[in-house]
Motif scaffolding. Structure first.
Motif, PDB file in Angstrom:
ATOM      1  N   LEU A 264     -85.584 -51.463  25.172  1.00 34.07           N
ATOM      2  CA  LEU A 264     -85.087 -52.817  25.391  1.00 34.07           C
ATOM      3  C   LEU A 264     -85.342 -53.720  24.200  1.00 34.07           C
ATOM      4  O   LEU A 264     -86.403 -53.687  23.585  1.00 34.07           O
ATOM      5  N   GLY A 265     -84.355 -54.552  23.878  1.00 33.66           N
ATOM      6  CA  GLY A 265     -84.512 -55.535  22.824  1.00 33.66           C
ATOM      7  C   GLY A 265     -85.432 -56.660  23.252  1.00 33.66           C
ATOM      8  O   GLY A 265     -85.714 -56.851  24.432  1.00 33.66           O
ATOM      9  N   SER A 266     -85.894 -57.422  22.285  1.00 38.60           N
ATOM     10  CA  SER A 266     -86.867 -58.475  22.570  1.00 38.60           C
ATOM     11  C   SER A 266     -86.247 -59.660  23.300  1.00 38.60           C
ATOM     12  O   SER A 266     -86.911 -60.340  24.076  1.00 38.60           O
ATOM     13  N   GLY A 267     -84.970 -59.921  23.055  1.00 43.93           N
ATOM     14  CA  GLY A 267     -84.377 -61.132  23.603  1.00 43.93           C
ATOM     15  C   GLY A 267     -84.810 -62.334  22.789  1.00 43.93           C
ATOM     16  O   GLY A 267     -85.458 -62.210  21.752  1.00 43.93           O
ATOM     17  N   PRO A 268     -84.467 -63.536  23.241  1.00 48.83           N
ATOM     18  CA  PRO A 268     -84.795 -64.742  22.473  1.00 48.83           C
ATOM     19  C   PRO A 268     -86.292 -64.996  22.390  1.00 48.83           C
ATOM     20  O   PRO A 268     -87.054 -64.659  23.291  1.00 48.83           O
ATOM     21  N   TYR A 269     -86.703 -65.616  21.288  1.00 51.65           N
ATOM     22  CA  TYR A 269     -88.092 -65.998  21.076  1.00 51.65           C
ATOM     23  C   TYR A 269     -88.445 -67.151  22.007  1.00 51.65           C
ATOM     24  O   TYR A 269     -87.649 -68.062  22.240  1.00 51.65           O
ATOM     25  N   ILE A 270     -89.653 -67.090  22.579  1.00 56.72           N
ATOM     26  CA  ILE A 270     -90.116 -68.140  23.485  1.00 56.72           C
ATOM     27  C   ILE A 270     -91.581 -68.431  23.167  1.00 56.72           C
ATOM     28  O   ILE A 270     -92.381 -67.514  23.033  1.00 56.72           O
ATOM     29  N   GLU A 271     -91.929 -69.713  23.047  1.00 58.77           N
ATOM     30  CA  GLU A 271     -93.337 -70.085  22.983  1.00 58.77           C
ATOM     31  C   GLU A 271     -93.680 -70.820  24.263  1.00 58.77           C
ATOM     32  O   GLU A 271     -93.204 -71.931  24.518  1.00 58.77           O
ATOM     33  N   LEU A 272     -94.509 -70.186  25.075  1.00 61.83           N
ATOM     34  CA  LEU A 272     -94.843 -70.720  26.388  1.00 61.83           C
ATOM     35  C   LEU A 272     -96.059 -71.633  26.318  1.00 61.83           C
ATOM     36  O   LEU A 272     -96.998 -71.369  25.569  1.00 61.83           O
ATOM     37  N   PRO A 273     -96.061 -72.711  27.097  1.00 61.45           N
ATOM     38  CA  PRO A 273     -97.234 -73.578  27.140  1.00 61.45           C
ATOM     39  C   PRO A 273     -98.474 -72.791  27.556  1.00 61.45           C
ATOM     40  O   PRO A 273     -98.452 -72.076  28.555  1.00 61.45           O
ATOM     41  N   ALA A 274     -99.530 -72.888  26.777  1.00 62.32           N
ATOM     42  CA  ALA A 274    -100.809 -72.215  27.011  1.00 62.32           C
ATOM     43  C   ALA A 274    -100.731 -70.709  26.760  1.00 62.32           C
ATOM     44  O   ALA A 274    -101.651 -70.130  26.191  1.00 62.32           O
ATOM     45  N   PHE A 275     -99.631 -70.063  27.151  1.00 61.19           N
ATOM     46  CA  PHE A 275     -99.504 -68.628  26.955  1.00 61.19           C
ATOM     47  C   PHE A 275     -99.258 -68.277  25.489  1.00 61.19           C
ATOM     48  O   PHE A 275     -99.628 -67.209  25.030  1.00 61.19           O
ATOM     49  N   GLY A 276     -98.582 -69.147  24.765  1.00 62.68           N
ATOM     50  CA  GLY A 276     -98.339 -68.914  23.351  1.00 62.68           C
ATOM     51  C   GLY A 276     -97.055 -68.154  23.062  1.00 62.68           C
ATOM     52  O   GLY A 276     -96.174 -68.022  23.917  1.00 62.68           O
ATOM     53  N   PRO A 277     -96.915 -67.625  21.840  1.00 66.61           N
ATOM     54  CA  PRO A 277     -95.683 -66.968  21.391  1.00 66.61           C
ATOM     55  C   PRO A 277     -95.348 -65.738  22.222  1.00 66.61           C
ATOM     56  O   PRO A 277     -96.228 -64.956  22.577  1.00 66.61           O
ATOM     57  N   SER A 278     -94.060 -65.573  22.527  1.00 65.80           N
ATOM     58  CA  SER A 278     -93.609 -64.398  23.263  1.00 65.80           C
ATOM     59  C   SER A 278     -92.103 -64.274  23.075  1.00 65.80           C
ATOM     60  O   SER A 278     -91.520 -64.867  22.164  1.00 65.80           O
ATOM     61  N   ASN A 279     -91.467 -63.495  23.933  1.00 71.51           N
ATOM     62  CA  ASN A 279     -90.014 -63.380  23.983  1.00 71.51           C
ATOM     63  C   ASN A 279     -89.649 -62.992  25.403  1.00 71.51           C
ATOM     64  O   ASN A 279     -90.539 -62.805  26.248  1.00 71.51           O
ATOM     65  N   LEU A 280     -88.363 -62.861  25.682  1.00 68.15           N
ATOM     66  CA  LEU A 280     -87.920 -62.594  27.047  1.00 68.15           C
ATOM     67  C   LEU A 280     -88.527 -61.321  27.602  1.00 68.15           C
ATOM     68  O   LEU A 280     -89.086 -61.299  28.699  1.00 68.15           O
ATOM     69  N   ARG A 281     -88.425 -60.232  26.845  1.00 73.08           N
ATOM     70  CA  ARG A 281     -88.941 -58.939  27.310  1.00 73.08           C
ATOM     71  C   ARG A 281     -90.448 -58.983  27.528  1.00 73.08           C
ATOM     72  O   ARG A 281     -90.953 -58.562  28.570  1.00 73.08           O
ATOM     73  N   ASP A 282     -91.178 -59.486  26.538  1.00 71.46           N
ATOM     74  CA  ASP A 282     -92.625 -59.463  26.610  1.00 71.46           C
ATOM     75  C   ASP A 282     -93.168 -60.488  27.596  1.00 71.46           C
ATOM     76  O   ASP A 282     -94.259 -60.312  28.145  1.00 71.46           O
ATOM     77  N   GLY A 283     -92.403 -61.562  27.848  1.00 70.61           N
ATOM     78  CA  GLY A 283     -92.803 -62.515  28.872  1.00 70.61           C
ATOM     79  C   GLY A 283     -92.781 -61.870  30.251  1.00 70.61           C
ATOM     80  O   GLY A 283     -93.691 -62.053  31.060  1.00 70.61           O
ATOM     81  N   ILE A 284     -91.723 -61.093  30.526  1.00 73.41           N
ATOM     82  CA  ILE A 284     -91.657 -60.356  31.790  1.00 73.41           C
ATOM     83  C   ILE A 284     -92.749 -59.292  31.825  1.00 73.41           C
ATOM     84  O   ILE A 284     -93.395 -59.068  32.850  1.00 73.41           O
TER      85      ILE A 284
END
Length: 263
Positions: free
Chosen positions: A146-166
């Motif tokens: 699976l690809g990473s999907g869009p980059y996301i920086e979550l409050p408190a959780f920090g840097p991630s992306n769609l795949r790794d957030g799930i």
């Protein structure tokens, strides 16, 4: 035994197939492609909040920790916190069909939790059982491509992306440590790992401070370091004895903070 594990792993993979397809459609890119950033406005606001959390909570706490806690005790705390993450890592190694690494992590947890007194002493390293870090986001990549999907920086959780957030959410819910120790004191473990997180922030103060407070654009630098580090991890990484994390930021601090409940 191996065949039973193989069957179990395939059953779990099948149960996550629908979820995997959704992520794959959303990602729509090779797994190691550079992250796109369609949510940059939100991400930058989140990054600003994470900087405030670091400036007024994590950084002062780490400076106090460095003065109050002897280095030998700080190292012991880090070893024990790391030991708590091994069951989750082992589960993901088996789901990725990396059985040798899964066995290494399992044996390392058993040896250090018993002879090593709950991970206080790294006895397993002396017999060749080093730590291999992984998570469910890596499982989605290695087992489903699976690809990473869009980059996301979550409050408190920090840097991630769609795949790794799930993947983070799955790791928090399906941690095998709950199966091994059903009566685990969740509040106690989180508190212990909070101390370990503060210790890690102190140990890496030079790098974190440079990244957060001396960069011309700390958001862009954080995204770059996270992306490079994640690619390094997905390409295999190294055992704990050789591992040097090129990205140290709010994501890693969250991992230490929540230990067996985190990424």
């Amino acid at each position: 035994m191996v065949s039973s594990i193989l069957i179990f792993a395939r059953q779990v993979q099948t149960s996550f197939a629908a979820l995997a397809m959704v992520i794959l459609i959303c990602a729509g890119q090779p797994a190691l492609a550079r992250m796109n950033d369609p949510f940059e406005s939100f991400n930058r606001m989140s990054h600003t909040g994470n900087l405030l959390l670091d400036r007024y909570i994590a950084k002062p706490a780490s400076e106090f920790y460095g003065k109050a806690v002897p280095s030998e005790v700080a190292s012991l705390i880090q070893r024990m916190s790391s030991n708590l993450s091994l069951p989750r890592a082992a589960m993901n190694q088996f789901l990725q069909f990396q059985f040798e690494r899964g066995v290494h992590n399992s044996l390392r947890f058993f040896v250090n939790s018993t002879v090593g007194l709950a991970g206080a002493f790294d006895v397993a390293a002396y017999v060749g059982f080093y730590e291999y870090r992984t998570d469910f986001g890596a499982t989605l990549y290695n087992s489903f491509g699976l690809g990473s999907g869009p980059y996301i920086e979550l409050p408190a959780f920090g840097p991630s992306n769609l795949r790794d957030g799930i993947g983070l959410a799955v790791d928090m819910v399906f941690n095998p440590l709950y199966w091994v120790v059903p009566s685990l004191d969740v509040a106690g473990v989180i508190s212990f790992n909070a101390i370990a997180a503060v210790g890690k922030r102190h140990a890496n103060a030079t790098i974190v401070d440079t990244l957060f407070y001396e960069s011309e654009d700390s958001y862009a630098q954080t995204k770059l370091y996270y992306t490079q580090n994640r690619e390094f991890e997905l390409l295999g990484g190294f055992p704990e004895e050789d591992y040097m994390d090129p990205y140290i930021g709010t994501g890693d601090i969250y991992e230490e903070l929540f230990g067996p409940f985190g990424n």
